[in-house]
Design an enzyme around this catalytic site. Structure first.
Site, PDB file in Angstrom:
ATOM      1  N   ARG A  17     -10.386  15.475   9.724  1.00 13.01           N
ATOM      2  CA  ARG A  17     -10.311  14.604  10.159  1.00 13.01           C
ATOM      3  C   ARG A  17     -10.980  13.465  11.598  1.00 13.01           C
ATOM      4  O   ARG A  17     -10.683  12.410  11.824  1.00 13.01           O
ATOM      5  CB  ARG A  17      -8.555  13.284  10.315  1.00 13.01           C
ATOM      6  CG  ARG A  17      -8.341  14.077   8.516  1.00 13.01           C
ATOM      7  CD  ARG A  17      -6.480  12.928   8.240  1.00 13.01           C
ATOM      8  NE  ARG A  17      -5.696  13.951   9.376  1.00 13.01           N
ATOM      9  CZ  ARG A  17      -4.753  13.755   9.936  1.00 13.01           C
ATOM     10  NH1 ARG A  17      -4.899  11.724   8.953  1.00 13.01           N
ATOM     11  NH2 ARG A  17      -3.935  13.258  10.129  1.00 13.01           N
ATOM     12  N   GLU A  18     -11.789  14.362  12.151  1.00  8.89           N
ATOM     13  CA  GLU A  18     -12.977  13.999  13.352  1.00  8.89           C
ATOM     14  C   GLU A  18     -13.415  12.431  13.018  1.00  8.89           C
ATOM     15  O   GLU A  18     -13.460  12.035  13.839  1.00  8.89           O
ATOM     16  CB  GLU A  18     -13.672  14.288  13.598  1.00  8.89           C
ATOM     17  CG  GLU A  18     -13.139  15.683  13.417  1.00  8.89           C
ATOM     18  CD  GLU A  18     -13.363  17.622  12.572  1.00  8.89           C
ATOM     19  OE1 GLU A  18     -13.598  18.477  13.067  1.00  8.89           O
ATOM     20  OE2 GLU A  18     -12.812  16.997  11.231  1.00  8.89           O
ATOM     21  N   LYS A  20     -12.476  10.006  10.813  1.00 12.22           N
ATOM     22  CA  LYS A  20     -11.409   8.802  10.937  1.00 12.22           C
ATOM     23  C   LYS A  20     -10.756   8.679  12.341  1.00 12.22           C
ATOM     24  O   LYS A  20     -10.896   7.997  13.002  1.00 12.22           O
ATOM     25  CB  LYS A  20      -9.476   9.754  10.471  1.00 12.22           C
ATOM     26  CG  LYS A  20      -9.039   8.525  10.564  1.00 12.22           C
ATOM     27  CD  LYS A  20      -6.875   9.079   9.928  1.00 12.22           C
ATOM     28  CE  LYS A  20      -6.339   8.563  11.160  1.00 12.22           C
ATOM     29  NZ  LYS A  20      -6.068   7.330  10.109  1.00 12.22           N
ATOM     30  N   ILE A 451       6.587  -6.109   0.581  1.00  7.98           N
ATOM     31  CA  ILE A 451       5.980  -5.418  -0.760  1.00  7.98           C
ATOM     32  C   ILE A 451       6.720  -4.695  -0.574  1.00  7.98           C
ATOM     33  O   ILE A 451       7.327  -3.499  -1.299  1.00  7.98           O
ATOM     34  CB  ILE A 451       4.435  -5.233  -0.592  1.00  7.98           C
ATOM     35  CG1 ILE A 451       4.240  -6.698  -1.237  1.00  7.98           C
ATOM     36  CG2 ILE A 451       4.294  -4.344  -1.850  1.00  7.98           C
ATOM     37  CD1 ILE A 451       4.221  -7.435  -2.021  1.00  7.98           C
ATOM     38  N   ASP A 619       6.671   0.588  -8.103  1.00  2.62           N
ATOM     39  CA  ASP A 619       5.931   0.370  -7.706  1.00  2.62           C
ATOM     40  C   ASP A 619       4.893   1.547  -8.771  1.00  2.62           C
ATOM     41  O   ASP A 619       4.799   2.126  -8.224  1.00  2.62           O
ATOM     42  CB  ASP A 619       5.173   0.647  -6.193  1.00  2.62           C
ATOM     43  CG  ASP A 619       5.413  -0.285  -4.590  1.00  2.62           C
ATOM     44  OD1 ASP A 619       6.246  -1.612  -5.326  1.00  2.62           O
ATOM     45  OD2 ASP A 619       5.958   0.305  -3.855  1.00  2.62           O
ATOM     46  N   HIS A 661       4.995  -3.761  -7.820  1.00  2.13           N
ATOM     47  CA  HIS A 661       3.440  -4.282  -7.269  1.00  2.13           C
ATOM     48  C   HIS A 661       2.404  -3.606  -7.580  1.00  2.13           C
ATOM     49  O   HIS A 661       2.241  -2.286  -8.321  1.00  2.13           O
ATOM     50  CB  HIS A 661       3.827  -4.057  -6.235  1.00  2.13           C
ATOM     51  CG  HIS A 661       2.592  -3.896  -5.137  1.00  2.13           C
ATOM     52  ND1 HIS A 661       2.065  -5.350  -4.685  1.00  2.13           N
ATOM     53  CD2 HIS A 661       1.830  -3.413  -4.523  1.00  2.13           C
ATOM     54  CE1 HIS A 661       1.222  -5.284  -4.583  1.00  2.13           C
ATOM     55  NE2 HIS A 661       0.888  -4.211  -3.733  1.00  2.13           N
ATOM     56  N   HIS A 714      -4.613  -5.960   5.021  1.00  3.44           N
ATOM     57  CA  HIS A 714      -6.117  -5.467   5.371  1.00  3.44           C
ATOM     58  C   HIS A 714      -7.462  -5.592   6.616  1.00  3.44           C
ATOM     59  O   HIS A 714      -8.076  -5.378   6.807  1.00  3.44           O
ATOM     60  CB  HIS A 714      -6.919  -4.691   4.272  1.00  3.44           C
ATOM     61  CG  HIS A 714      -5.645  -3.313   3.445  1.00  3.44           C
ATOM     62  ND1 HIS A 714      -5.014  -4.124   2.368  1.00  3.44           N
ATOM     63  CD2 HIS A 714      -5.654  -2.912   3.427  1.00  3.44           C
ATOM     64  CE1 HIS A 714      -4.005  -3.177   1.815  1.00  3.44           C
ATOM     65  NE2 HIS A 714      -4.082  -1.986   2.691  1.00  3.44           N
TER      66      HIS A 714
END
Length: 774
Positions: A17-18, A20, A451, A619, A661, A714
Site C-alpha cells: 500500500r505504498e 496509500k 450510521i 447495513d 443503511h 467524505h
C-alpha cells in the site's frame, strides 16, 4: 502472429500500500508533490517489470492513477468543472485532489486520507459512485452545455516515455469516449433538454489528437475501454459507436476495444463490426459468447480473450481454460491474445506476503501477480510447450478444493432444508409495527442518530495492532475497547443525539469483523484492494459453508446500552454486503451463499433482541452494486438479495425496530425492491447526488421511515446548520415529516473527533430547528 499476452490494468496501490501511504503523507503536508510523483513513478516501474518478467508481450500504461482513473480522464480531456474556479497558480495535482476530495485543507486524518473540515463551507467534491457492479468507486464527471474539452496529455505521455525508456513494449490504456460520457452526469441548472451524448462531437477530436500523440511517441496499440457495450444501451448510444470508431480509426494507431463485466448480447454483432484492430471480451462473465465472437469477428482483427478472472481470487482451472481456448485458437489460425477478464485493480497484489494464510486455502488462490503467471502458462500450453509440472500443481489444487471437507458442512445443508415459507416475513405490516415501536421508543420528531462507526483514533488502532501481535492481552484489549465505547456514548449524549451507537471501536472493518467470527471465512494479511483514493479494503475469502458458532456483537452492544438510558442501536453488516464485499466462492450460486449468511445474521439479530436491544441496524450498502448489468437479470438477483435481508431481519417481534443503511449508488431504479426489504427505517446517502434520491422516494411514495444523509462525511467541507435545514425542508416536501430521521450519510470511522463533533452539533441544531418550525 503467435499467442500474445497482456493485461487491462494492474493494482496501483503497491505490494504494501505504498501509494496509500504516500497520498496520505502528501495530504498531511509531510511530502511534496514531487515526492508523491516519485513514488508513483517507482510503483509503475515495479509493476511494468512484473509484467515483463512474467513473459507478457505488452506492458499496460495509462491504468495508473493517483486517486481515480475517471478523475484522471477529466484532467486528460480538459473538462474540469468550472464551479471549482481553478486558477493558473494551482498545480494540476492540487486541482485533481480538490475535485476528488472537495476544498483542500492542511489537516488530515491518517487512516483513510480524508481531510478535516475547513472553517468555511468550501467546494463540494465530485459525486462518487460505484464502478459498474464492483466495489470500486469512481468520481463522476460533471457535464453541461458549457463543458469544453481540450487535450492535457502530458502526464500520460510522460508515463509512456517512462515505460519506453525501461525497454518495454507499450500498450496504452484509456477509457473510451462513449463510456466516459456515459459515466458522467448532466449538470444543467435551469436548463432542460440537454443530454451528455450531445458532447460527443466536440469530444472526439480531443481523443483523435490524443491517439495521434501516442502514435507519434511510438505506441502501436491503444486499449480503449468501452464496458458500456455490456449494458442495455439506448438506441442513440448504440448508434454512436460506429461513427465514433470510424473517426478514431483514421488516426492510424491500432485500437484494441475492450469490453468486460457483462455479455455483449444484442451489441455483439455491432461490436465485432466496429472499425478497430482488435476486440477484448470477458470470457469469465460471458463464456457462452466466445464462439459467436470468434465467428463474427473478421479474421484480420485481433481477438483478446479474458480467460483469467480479474474480479476474484481463485486459481484458474488451467485445464478447463485450455479446453475453452484450444478450439478458439484453431478457429483463429493459432492467433489469440490472452488476458484477465478485466483490470486486475479488483484483486490483491500478490500471495508472496501471505505467510500466515492456511496452506491448503492458499493453494486455491491467485492474486494479481499469480494471474500474470497463469497467462504465461496458458500461452506456453497453446504454443505447444506446456510446463507439465506447473500444470500438474494447478490440477492438484483444483481437485483438492473441490473435495475438501472444509468447504461443505452437513449442518448448514440440513438447516437450509428445514426453512419455512414464512421465514422472511415480519409478524405484522409496517403501520402496525410503527405504532408499537413509537410507543416503546418515545422518540421526538426528526430523531437524530448516526450510521454506526465513530472515529478510529490512533489509540484504537494501536491497541488493535498490539493485540493482534500478541503484545496486549485480550482482557486488557477488551477493557480499552469498553473505555472507547464509553467515551463515544458520553460524547453522543453531550451532543444530544436521540438514538446512540456504540461506535464500533472493536471492529477493524464492517465485513472482516464478522467474517472472523463465522465459519467458512479465511483472512489475508496484505490482501488489500482499492475502494477509492487512498481507501483500501481487505476482503475476506469466503471459501466454504457459513454458520455462526457464537454471538458476535451482543456483549459490546449490551455494555454500551448499560451506559445510557437512550436507545442503543445494535450494528450488523447484512448478508448481501458480506457476500459482495468478500471474495466469494465460485463453486455454488451466490444466492445459496447469501442464504447461509442470512441465517448467520438472523441468529445474531435474535440474540440482540433477547438481550433487550430495541433497534437493530443491518447495513446493506452493497445491495445496489450486486445488480447484474443487464436489466433482464435484475429481478432474479433482487428476489434472492431482498429475501436474504428479510430472513436476517424477520426473526424479531413488532416492537423491535429494524434499520438498514445504503450509500454511494443510484437507487431510484430499484425503489420497489428497496421497499420490499421492509426495513422499518432506511438511511441513505443523498448529500452527493443533488438529492435526486429524495425526489425519487417522494414520487414512489415510500411508506416506511427514512433518514436522508444530511451531510457528506467524505468531504472536507464543514456542514452548516442552514445547509442541513434546507435539505430537511426539501425532504419534508416529498416525504411525510413524521417519517424523517436526521443522520450523516455514512459512518464516521475515517474522521477525527473535532470535525465529527462540530458536524453533529450542527446536525442536532438543524433537527431542533425543524421541530420548532413544525
Amino acid at each position: 502472429m503467435p499467442i500474445r499476452t497482456h493485461i487491462l490494468g494492474f493494482p496501483r496501490i503497491g505490494a504494501a500500500r505504498e501509494l496509500k501511504l504516500a497520498l496520505e503523507s502528501h495530504w498531511r503536508g509531510e511530502v511534496s508533490e514531487a515526492a508523491l510523483e516519485a513514488t508513483g513513478q517507482q510503483l509503475r516501474a515495479r509493476h511494468w517489470a512484473l509484467q515483463r518478467d512474467a513473459g507478457l508481450d505488452y506492458v499496460t500504461v495509462g491504468d495508473f492513477a493517483l486517486y481515480d482513473q475517471v478523475a484522471s480522464h477529466i484532467q486528460l480531456l480538459g473538462c474540469e468543472p468550472a464551479r471549482f474556479n481553478f486558477t493558473p497558480e494551482q498545480s494540476p495535482l492540487a486541482r485533481y485532489f480538490t475535485m476528488a476530495r472537495g476544498e483542500a485543507t492542511h489537516a488530515q486524518h491518517a487512516d483513510c486520507g480524508h481531510a478535516h473540515h475547513s472553517n468555511a463551507a468550501g467546494t463540494a467534491a465530485l459525486e462518487m459512485t460505484k464502478w459498474f457492479d464492483t466495489n470500486y468507486h469512481y468520481l463522476v464527471p460533471e457535464l453541461s452545455p458549457q463543458t469544453q474539452f481540450s487535450l492535457a496529455c502530458e502526464r500520460l505521455l510522460a508515463e509512456v516515455a517512462e515505460a519506453q525508456a525501461l525497454g518495454h513494449q507499450v500498450k496504452a490504456a484509456l477509457i473510451g469516449p462513449l463510456t466516459f460520457l456515459w459515466l458522467g452526469k448532466e449538470k444543467t441548472p435551469g436548463e432542460s433538454g440537454f443530454h451528455r451524448l450531445a458532447l460527443l462531437e466536440q469530444l472526439l477530436p480531443v481523443y483523435g489528437a490524443l491517439l495521434d500523440r501516442l502514435k507519434q511517441q511510438g505506441v502501436t496499440w491503444v486499449q480503449l475501454d468501452e464496458p458500456i457495450l455490456g449494458l442495455d444501451l439506448p438506441h442513440a448510444w448504440r448508434s454512436a459507436f460506429e461513427s465514433t470508431y470510424w473517426q478514431l480509426n483514421q488516426v492510424g494507431v491500432n485500437i484494441l476495444l475492450a469490453t468486460y463485466f457483462s455479455p455483449l448480447e444484442e451489441n455483439l454483432s455491432l461490436t465485432c463490426r466496429l472499425p478497430v484492430a482488435g476486440l477484448h471480451v470477458d470470457g469469465i462473465r460471458a463464456p457462452h459468447e466466445l464462439i459467436s465472437v470468434t465467428d463474427w469477428l473478421p479474421a484480420h482483427k485481433v481477438l483478446s480473450i479474458g480467460i483469467v478472472d480479474g474480479r476474484n481470487i481463485w486459481r484458474t482451472d488451467l485445464d478447463a481454460a485450455l479446453a475453452v481456448l484450444q478450439p478458439l485458437a484453431a478457429r483463429r489460425n493459432g492467433q489469440l491474445w490472452l488476458a484477465p477478464s478485466c483490470s486486475l485493480l479488483h484483486v490483491p497484489f500478490s500471495l508472496d506476503a501471505e505467510t500466515e494464510l492456511d496452506g491448503e486455502i492458499q493453494s486455491w488462490l491467485a492474486f494479481a501477480t499469480e494471474k500474470l503467471a497463469e497467462l504465461s502458462l496458458l500461452k506456453g500450453a497453446l504454443e505447444g510447450h506446456p510446463d507439465a509440472a506447473a500444470l500438474a500443481t494447478s490440477r492438484l489444487a483444483i481437485a483438492g478444493r473441490r473435495a475438501s471437507p472444509r468447504v461443505h458442512r452437513a449442518s448448514v445443508t440440513q438447516r437450509l432444508q428445514t426453512l419455512t415459507p414464512t421465514v422472511d416475513r415480519r409478524d405484522s405490516s409496517f403501520p402496525l409495527r410503527q405504532a408499537v415501536q413509537r410507543a416503546r421508543l418515545q422518540l421526538p420528531d426528526f430523531p437524530t442518530t448516526t450510521i454506526g462507526s465513530f472515529p478510529q483514533t490512533a489509540a484504537i488502532r494501536t491497541a488493535r495492532a498490539r493485540h493482534q501481535r500478541g503484545e496486549l492481552a485480550s482482557a486488557e484489549y477488551e477493557n480499552q475497547m469498553r473505555a472507547e465505547i464509553a467515551h463515544a456514548v458520553a460524547r453522543q449524549e453531550a451532543l444530544g443525539l436521540d438514538v446512540l451507537v456504540h461506535g464500533e471501536a472493536e471492529r477493524n472493518d464492517m465485513v472482516e469483523y464478522f467474517g472472523e467470527q463465522l465459519d467458512g471465512f479465511a483472512f489475508t494479511r496484505l490482501g488489500w484492494v482499492q475502494s477509492y483514493g487512498s481507501r483500501c479494503v481487505k476482503p475476506p475469502v469466503l471459501y466454504g459453508d457459513v454458520q455462526r458458532p457464537a454471538a458476535m456483537t451482543v456483549a459490546w452492544t449490551v455494555h454500551a446500552q448499560s451506559l445510557t438510558h437512550k436507545p442503543m442501536k445494535g450494528m450488523l453488516t447484512g448478508p448481501v454486503t458480506l457476500l459482495l464485499w468478500s471474495f466469494v466462492r465460485d463453486d455454488q450460486p451466490r444466492a445459496s451463499t447469501a442464504l447461509q449468511l442470512a441465517l448467520a445474521i438472523r441468529d445474531e439479530v435474535q440474540d440482540l433482541e433477547t438481550a433487550g436491544i430495541g433497534i437493530i441496524q443491518i447495513d446493506e450498502p452493497a445491495i445496489r452494486e450486486g445488480l447484474p448489468l443487464r436489466r433482464g437479470q435484475w429481478d432474479a438477483y433482487l428476489d434472492w438479495a431482498t429475501r436474504a435481508f428479510r430472513i436476517a431481519a424477520s426473526v424479531v417481534s413488532d416492537t423491535t425496530q429494524i434499520h438498514t443503511h445504503m450509500c454511494y449508488a443510484q437507487f431510484n431504479d430499484i425503489l420497489p425492491q428497496i421497499a420490499a426489504m421492509d426495513a422499518d427505517v432506511i438511511t441513505l446517502e443523498t448529500s452527493r447526488s443533488d438529492r435526486e434520491l429524495l425526489t425519487g422516494l417522494g414520487q414512489f411514495q415510500y411508506q416506511n421511515e427514512i433518514g436522508p444523509g444530511v451531510y457528506d462525511i467524505h468531504s472536507p467541507r464543514r456542514p452548516s446548520i442552514l445547509d442541513m435545514v434546507k435539505l430537511l425542508q426539501k425532504a419534508s416536501a416529498v416525504i411525510p415529516p413524521a417519517n424523517l430521521w436526521v443522520n450523516p450519510d455514512c459512518g464516521l470511522k475515517t474522521r477525527g473527533w473535532a470535525e465529527t463533533e462540530a458536524a453533529l452539533k450542527n446536525m442536532v441544531a438543524a433537527a431542533q430547528q425543524m421541530r420548532a418550525a413544525a
